[in-house]
Design a protein around this motif. Structure first.
Motif, PDB file in Angstrom:
ATOM      1  N   ASP A  30      23.808 -45.246 -29.588  1.00 18.83           N
ATOM      2  CA  ASP A  30      23.100 -45.285 -28.305  1.00 18.83           C
ATOM      3  C   ASP A  30      22.692 -46.713 -27.950  1.00 18.83           C
ATOM      4  O   ASP A  30      22.863 -47.160 -26.801  1.00 18.83           O
ATOM      5  CB  ASP A  30      21.853 -44.394 -28.355  1.00 18.83           C
ATOM      6  CG  ASP A  30      22.189 -42.916 -28.413  1.00 18.83           C
ATOM      7  OD1 ASP A  30      23.335 -42.577 -28.043  1.00 18.83           O
ATOM      8  OD2 ASP A  30      21.336 -42.110 -28.835  1.00 18.83           O
ATOM      9  N   GLU A  33      24.588 -49.148 -25.034  1.00 25.80           N
ATOM     10  CA  GLU A  33      23.823 -49.711 -23.913  1.00 25.80           C
ATOM     11  C   GLU A  33      24.160 -51.190 -23.731  1.00 25.80           C
ATOM     12  O   GLU A  33      24.363 -51.654 -22.595  1.00 25.80           O
ATOM     13  CB  GLU A  33      22.324 -49.527 -24.174  1.00 25.80           C
ATOM     14  CG  GLU A  33      21.438 -49.972 -23.006  1.00 25.80           C
ATOM     15  CD  GLU A  33      19.967 -49.734 -23.258  1.00 25.80           C
ATOM     16  OE1 GLU A  33      19.144 -50.296 -22.509  1.00 25.80           O
ATOM     17  OE2 GLU A  33      19.629 -48.989 -24.206  1.00 25.80           O
ATOM     18  N   ASP A  78      26.224 -52.679 -20.436  1.00 25.46           N
ATOM     19  CA  ASP A  78      25.653 -53.756 -19.623  1.00 25.46           C
ATOM     20  C   ASP A  78      26.614 -54.937 -19.520  1.00 25.46           C
ATOM     21  O   ASP A  78      26.750 -55.555 -18.453  1.00 25.46           O
ATOM     22  CB  ASP A  78      24.321 -54.221 -20.232  1.00 25.46           C
ATOM     23  CG  ASP A  78      23.206 -53.205 -20.041  1.00 25.46           C
ATOM     24  OD1 ASP A  78      23.389 -52.275 -19.215  1.00 25.46           O
ATOM     25  OD2 ASP A  78      22.169 -53.316 -20.720  1.00 25.46           O
ATOM     26  N   GLU A 113      27.761 -44.166 -17.171  1.00 26.89           N
ATOM     27  CA  GLU A 113      27.358 -44.625 -18.499  1.00 26.89           C
ATOM     28  C   GLU A 113      27.528 -43.526 -19.536  1.00 26.89           C
ATOM     29  O   GLU A 113      27.972 -43.780 -20.657  1.00 26.89           O
ATOM     30  CB  GLU A 113      25.892 -45.070 -18.476  1.00 26.89           C
ATOM     31  CG  GLU A 113      25.435 -45.606 -19.831  1.00 26.89           C
ATOM     32  CD  GLU A 113      24.007 -46.115 -19.805  1.00 26.89           C
ATOM     33  OE1 GLU A 113      23.554 -46.610 -20.859  1.00 26.89           O
ATOM     34  OE2 GLU A 113      23.350 -46.017 -18.749  1.00 26.89           O
ATOM     35  N   LYS A 122      30.217 -43.479 -22.778  1.00 31.26           N
ATOM     36  CA  LYS A 122      29.712 -43.299 -24.136  1.00 31.26           C
ATOM     37  C   LYS A 122      30.507 -42.198 -24.849  1.00 31.26           C
ATOM     38  O   LYS A 122      30.923 -42.365 -26.006  1.00 31.26           O
ATOM     39  CB  LYS A 122      28.233 -42.929 -24.103  1.00 31.26           C
ATOM     40  CG  LYS A 122      27.659 -42.624 -25.490  1.00 31.26           C
ATOM     41  CD  LYS A 122      26.231 -42.104 -25.390  1.00 31.26           C
ATOM     42  CE  LYS A 122      25.755 -41.601 -26.749  1.00 31.26           C
ATOM     43  NZ  LYS A 122      24.399 -40.993 -26.680  1.00 31.26           N
TER      44      LYS A 122
END
Length: 617
Positions: free
Chosen positions: A385, A389, A393, A422, A426
């Motif tokens: 996680d 992230e 980004d 997003e 993932k």
């Protein structure tokens, strides 16, 4: 007085019909081998029977060859031409025998030299059928490493049955003794990854001593990425191939890219020069391809867009179209996200992979550092996680710089309206990429493979650097069944240790590689050490020394330069193995044995009817 003498030279007897036929076949094989070695097309595809082969390269060269031959050869060739030229059936027979003779010569050499490794390359299309190229790596009687291309296996079908068919062809069809196979390595794309996995499992099941390793001819990071079936990763890999083809051998396009790099790095001249230097190499096939791509993606997009606009009318329609295809891929957020994830994940394995394919000392160091590398990847998987992230980004920032909208692929967006991009990336990029890398590394670098890599400690230069107080025998036990005398291993290893730990003689050079050690004059006095080093010399994960990878380079050249419809699995064997010595007489004998010449039976005299039958051989 008249003097007589018996010194009159004897008149040579006329060659028999059988001898003429053998000489004729030898001429056919000579021409066929010449065409194969020079990669000259024999004719139109063999299944095209229209007009026979009356206008082929093969026939034209035969005309030239026969005109310089004996009257018997000319006569037989004229008769065959009158019957419609050299028929496709005859040519197919010749090619088939030629392939089998060359392979038999190769496998005989492998058989004489003990153990070997089985290596397969990317599948190729030959006249519409999928084939798997097969190489064998071994150490020959001169203690030199060898890697030979031994032919293609048909790669049609799926599941265990297809794997069984492949192994049956290897053992029963080719006569390869797989009981002496000590390692296996496979290069494949995501398209055929699952089928190759089935083959790997079947090999492990039947021949447990054939440990799985990566192949030294492909950087580890590229090998790991190529086998991922994820759409984003495949988009990255296919775009790399297009970029290489676009700029390769085009100084004008290369100059355009370098100008674009200068635009985006105006205040970082050193960085710009480094990137320009990298772009002059085959960077898309290097272990740092993903890092370089992230650094130049803006410059790359500017370059291809400029070429596509073609404001100064410099570029051809084909170049413009190729530039448009690359531009579309670069301007896709799925490409950018996959690229960033690959760059970040595989940065953890880049040094490990580079060391593995470098010197013996570096490869030995890599083996000792595999566990920390794998632990780093497990740490990323556990905290995916947080890492995702950061990666997301970075991809968003990169997309903003080149004005690419952030969104999930269109089919997904339609099916799951309202789900944020997003989350999609993932689930469909970050998680599966990390999992694939962990799973593949765990399988490729199992305990047995790491022991084999650790056995490089036998190399004198590494042995001298060791801080151990006594020789380590544990890794060598991997090959306990393959050495001449297990009972004397400990004593011999101690003697080897004392020899190289002590002071060197004047002018004595300490070997720093497997190849150098194998060529020591006194290696024969250490039979167990010799056997162990020969086994290590055949390990596919270690680089071949002294230019011994010529077979792979020649194979790649054949595939690259030969259109699919002109490829021949038999003539490819000739083209790649130009250094193999084969006997034309053996080929002729093999042909006669396989395809006996058909003759009309002789007429029997009336008086002998019923007594017996004359058989033509």
């Amino acid at each position: 007085m008249e003097v007589t003498t018996d010194d009159t030279p004897a008149v040579p007897s006329e060659p028999s019909e059988e001898e003429e036929y053998k000489e004729y076949l030898k001429s056919l094989f000579e021409v066929l081998i010449l065409l194969g070695e020079q990669n000259i097309p024999v004719s139109r595809p063999l299944d095209d029977k229209q007009d026979g082969l009356t206008s082929s390269n093969f026939v034209e060269l035969l005309d030239y060859r026969m005109n310089a031959g004996t009257e018997a050869l000319k006569k037989r060739w004229a008769e065959e031409k009158d019957e419609g030229g050299l028929l496709p059936a005859r040519l197919t027979e010749l090619i088939d025998v030629c392939e089998k003779c060359v392979r038999a010569e190769l496998l005989e050499d492998v058989g004489k030299n003990g153990f070997f490794s089985l290596i397969t390359d990317e599948v190729v299309l030959i006249t519409g059928d999928v084939h798997l190229p097969v190489f064998l790596r071994y150490v020959d009687k001169t203690n030199s490493q060898q890697e030979k291309f031994v032919g293609f296996l048909n790669f049609e079908g799926d599941g265990d049955a297809a794997a069984e068919t492949l192994l049956s062809e290897l053992t029963d069809g080719w006569g390869l003794n797989m009981e002496r196979c000590r390692a296996q390595a496979h290069s494949c794309s995501a398209t055929h990854f699952s089928k190759v996995k089935v083959l790997v499992a079947k090999l492990k099941e039947k021949y447990p001593k054939a440990i799985l390793t990566p192949r030294s001819t492909t950087p580890l990071n590229l090998s790991l990425a190529s086998t991922m079936t994820l759409s984003g990763v495949q988009l990255v890999m296919s775009t790399f191939k297009k970029v290489h083809a676009f700029f390769n051998d085009s100084p004008a396009l290369q100059s355009e890219l370098e100008n674009a790099i200068s635009i985006f790095y105006p205040d970082k001249e050193k960085k710009a020069n480094e990137l320009k230097e990298l772009c002059r190499t085959a960077w898309t096939a290097s272990g740092e391809a993903f890092e370089v791509a992230v650094d130049i993606v803006e410059s790359l997009l500017l370059c291809v867009d400029s070429v596509h606009d073609n404001e100064d009318m410099r570029w051809s329609d084909r170049v413009i179209q190729d530039a448009l295809e690359i531009s579309k891929a670069l301007a896709d957020f799925e490409f950018l996200m996959a690229l960033v994830v690959l760059k970040s994940t595989l940065s953890l394995t880049r040094a490990f992979g580079a060391n593995l394919h470098a010197s013996a000392a570096d490869a030995h160091f890599a083996a000792s550092n595999f566990v920390p590398t794998l632990q780093s990847l497990h740490e990323v998987a556990t905290n995916i996680d947080v890492y995702h992230e950061f990666w997301y980004d970075e991809a968003v920032h990169l997309a903003a710089a080149i004005e690419v909208p952030v969104r999930a692929p269109r089919p997904y967006g339609k099916a799951r309206h309202g789900v944020p991009p997003e989350r999609y990336y993932k689930e469909h990029v970050s998680l599966p990429v990390v999992k694939h890398v962990v799973d593949e590394l765990t399988e490729l670098f199992g305990e047995e493979h790491l022991k084999a890599l650790g056995s490089q400690a036998l190399i004198p230069a590494l042995l001298r650097q060791s801080k151990a107080l006594e020789p380590e025998e544990e890794n060598l036990q991997l090959y306990k069944d393959d050495i001449p005398n297990l009972g004397t291993l400990s004593a011999e290893l101690h003697c080897w240790w004392v020899k190289w730990k002590g002071p060197c003689g004047k002018g004595e050079v300490v070997p720093a590689s497997i190849g150098e050690t194998l060529h020591l004059a006194d290696i024969k006095f250490f039979p167990n050490m010799l056997s162990l080093l020969r086994l290590l010399g055949s390990l596919p994960s270690l680089p071949l020394e002294g230019g011994c990878n010529a077979a792979h380079r020649l194979f790649q050249r054949y595939i690259r330069n030969t259109p699919e419809r002109r490829r021949s699995k038999s003539l490819a064997l000739l083209n790649v193995n130009v250094d193999v010595r084969y006997d034309l007489d053996d080929m002729v004998q093999a042909y006669i044995k396989t395809y006996p010449e058909k003759k009309e039976p002789e007429k029997e005299p009336e008086s002998e009817k019923g007594v017996g039958t004359v058989v033509s051989c």
